[in-house]
Design an enzyme around this catalytic site. Structure first.
Site, PDB file in Angstrom:
ATOM      1  N   HIS A 261       0.837  -1.204   0.000  1.00 46.07           N
ATOM      2  CA  HIS A 261       0.000   0.000   0.000  1.00 46.07           C
ATOM      3  C   HIS A 261       0.875   1.257   0.000  1.00 46.07           C
ATOM      4  CE1 HIS A 261      -2.705  -2.899   2.330  1.00 46.07           C
ATOM      5  NE2 HIS A 261      -3.418  -2.624   1.266  1.00 46.07           N
TER       6      HIS A 261
ATOM      7  N   SER B 134      -2.143  -8.053   3.409  1.00 50.38           N
ATOM      8  CA  SER B 134      -2.660  -7.900   4.778  1.00 50.38           C
ATOM      9  C   SER B 134      -2.879  -9.269   5.411  1.00 50.38           C
ATOM     10  CB  SER B 134      -3.978  -7.119   4.763  1.00 50.38           C
ATOM     11  OG  SER B 134      -3.794  -5.900   4.088  1.00 50.38           O
TER      12      SER B 134
ATOM     13  N   GLN C 109      -8.233  -8.074 -10.731  1.00 49.04           N
ATOM     14  CA  GLN C 109      -8.997  -6.904 -10.288  1.00 49.04           C
ATOM     15  C   GLN C 109      -8.597  -5.677 -11.113  1.00 49.04           C
ATOM     16  OE1 GLN C 109      -9.547  -5.767  -6.009  1.00 49.04           O
ATOM     17  NE2 GLN C 109      -7.833  -4.406  -6.394  1.00 49.04           N
TER      18      GLN C 109
HETATM   19  P1  AMP Z   1      -6.158  -4.238  -0.428  1.00 47.21           P
HETATM   20  O1  AMP Z   1      -6.076  -3.405   0.798  1.00 47.21           O
HETATM   21  O2  AMP Z   1      -5.615  -5.620  -0.262  1.00 47.21           O
HETATM   22  O3  AMP Z   1      -7.533  -4.206  -1.077  1.00 47.21           O
HETATM   23  O4  AMP Z   1      -5.182  -3.565  -1.482  1.00 47.21           O
HETATM   24  C1  AMP Z   1      -5.320  -2.213  -1.839  1.00 47.21           C
HETATM   25  C2  AMP Z   1      -4.464  -1.937  -3.044  1.00 47.21           C
HETATM   26  O5  AMP Z   1      -3.098  -2.225  -2.733  1.00 47.21           O
HETATM   27  C3  AMP Z   1      -4.828  -2.821  -4.260  1.00 47.21           C
HETATM   28  O6  AMP Z   1      -4.754  -2.034  -5.436  1.00 47.21           O
HETATM   29  C4  AMP Z   1      -3.769  -3.876  -4.214  1.00 47.21           C
HETATM   30  O7  AMP Z   1      -3.496  -4.453  -5.476  1.00 47.21           O
HETATM   31  C5  AMP Z   1      -2.576  -3.088  -3.721  1.00 47.21           C
HETATM   32  N1  AMP Z   1      -1.583  -3.997  -3.129  1.00 47.21           N
HETATM   33  C6  AMP Z   1      -1.774  -4.932  -2.157  1.00 47.21           C
HETATM   34  N2  AMP Z   1      -0.635  -5.614  -1.905  1.00 47.21           N
HETATM   35  C7  AMP Z   1       0.307  -5.124  -2.744  1.00 47.21           C
HETATM   36  C8  AMP Z   1       1.670  -5.420  -2.993  1.00 47.21           C
HETATM   37  N3  AMP Z   1       2.324  -6.376  -2.318  1.00 47.21           N
HETATM   38  N4  AMP Z   1       2.329  -4.706  -3.930  1.00 47.21           N
HETATM   39  C9  AMP Z   1       1.674  -3.734  -4.638  1.00 47.21           C
HETATM   40  N5  AMP Z   1       0.379  -3.397  -4.454  1.00 47.21           N
HETATM   41  C10 AMP Z   1      -0.303  -4.086  -3.526  1.00 47.21           C
END
Ligand code: AMP
Length: 306
Positions: free
Chosen positions: A52, A202, A169
């Site tokens: 994030h 997460s 997604q």
């Molecule tokens: P989430 O909170 O899991 O819904 O993720 C929010 C955003 O962060 C989404 O666009 C995810 O693809 C991105 N994201 C989550 N983990 C990573 C990661 N390891 N590297 C890059 N982007 C991430």
């Protein structure tokens, strides 16, 4: 940094920025002469980590005003899934956002995002939305597109930052923006990994010591697939079999899927003649993990000696 709870307040803030035009005053040199204030939107479900943070840093570098949303979206969780167990720590998330120079955080209640009695757009994810993550999690992408559409509607014109971590997604969100001609520029951001290659998530926090040690098998599998492609392998079935073997050989991982898809359509690939992406998902006792890697184009054939 402002902490916003209501949709009306987000609308008020972003509308005021648009009326203002020009820049926010944060970096006067950067956009002098520009007509618009660029809002950088980073949608998240909170429990922020380095993945994030990379999105937020990028948004900070490219936008006049950075808005992060923290919302665990019930619509994208199925009945038997981990909605209740999904990690939440708002104070910590706010501290991280503050440190990263975020201008405003929108942390709404479910009723603010889905006001009872108010009909909201429900974009159709179509057939690709039923494959891979959509097959494992029926209704997931319907919920994802519904919340992302709503966040875009409330925020208004913006640049929106999404991670390649959730490649399917990202594909579906980009297609929605294109099909509906929304005033949003999607900015894809590379996957951030821990030292053993495990993509930040997460859900990683839920892994026990042994699970965490073995969770590296997803990236190992993807790396093997990439090495085969780099060496000239063009048969996707061979790459998929190698990836499945790697995850299958990991005692506490259960393979959900391993596949190669076209990077621009997310359709299954049998022969690697275009840009392709390897994707994997595996279940561990405490969490289900996904990952993916863009496959290198095979090295060109060496020129024949004359
Ligand atoms: P989430 O909170 O899991 O819904 O993720 C929010 C955003 O962060 C989404 O666009 C995810 O693809 C991105 N994201 C989550 N983990 C990573 C990661 N390891 N590297 C890059 N982007 C991430």
């Amino acid at each position: 940094m402002d902490l916003i709870r209501t949709a009306d307040e987000v609308r008020r803030v972003t509308a005021a920025l648009r009326d203002l035009g020009g820049h926010s005053g944060r970096d006067p040199g950067r956009d002098s002469g520009s007509e618009r204030t660029e809002v950088g939107l980073v949608p998240t479900m909170g429990s922020l980590h380095e993945g994030h943070a990379s999105l937020i840093r990028r948004a900070r570098a490219e936008s006049d005003f950075v808005l992060v949303t923290l919302f665990v979206n019930p619509a994208q969780f199925g009945p038997g899934e981990d909605l209740a167990a999904y990690p939440r720590d708002e104070d910590r998330d706010l501290e991280i956002c503050r440190r990263l120079g975020v201008d405003a955080v929108w942390a709404p209640t479910v009723e603010e995002v889905y006001p009872p009695g108010v009909p909201l757009a429900e974009p159709d994810p179509g057939p690709i939305g039923e494959t891979f993550e959509g097959a494992a999690r029926p209704g997931h992408f319907r919920g994802v597109l519904k919340v992302v559409h709503r966040l875009f509607d409330v925020t208004g014109p913006c640049r929106a930052y999404f991670g390649e971590k959730d490649a399917q997604q990202l594909f579906l969100v980009r297609r929605m923006v294109r099909d509906e001609a929304l005033s949003v520029t999607i900015v894809p951001c590379p996957i951030v990994r821990e030292s053993d290659g495990l993509a930040w998530s997460s859900r990683n926090a839920r892994l026990g010591t042994e699970e965490r040690e073995q969770a590296g098998c997803l990236f190992l599998a993807l790396s093997e697939g990439a090495a085969l492609a780099r060496a000239g392998e063009r048969d996707a079935a061979i790459i998929v079999a190698a990836m499945a073997r790697e995850i299958g050989a990991t005692p506490i991982a259960r393979l959900d899927y391993a596949a190669v898809v076209r990077d621009d359509t997310f359709e299954l690939v049998s022969h690697l003649d275009r840009p392709s992406r390897a994707i994997v998902a595996a279940r561990f006792p405490s969490a289900r993990l996904i990952d993916n890697l863009r496959l290198p184009e095979p090295a060109p054939e060496p020129a024949k000696e004359r």
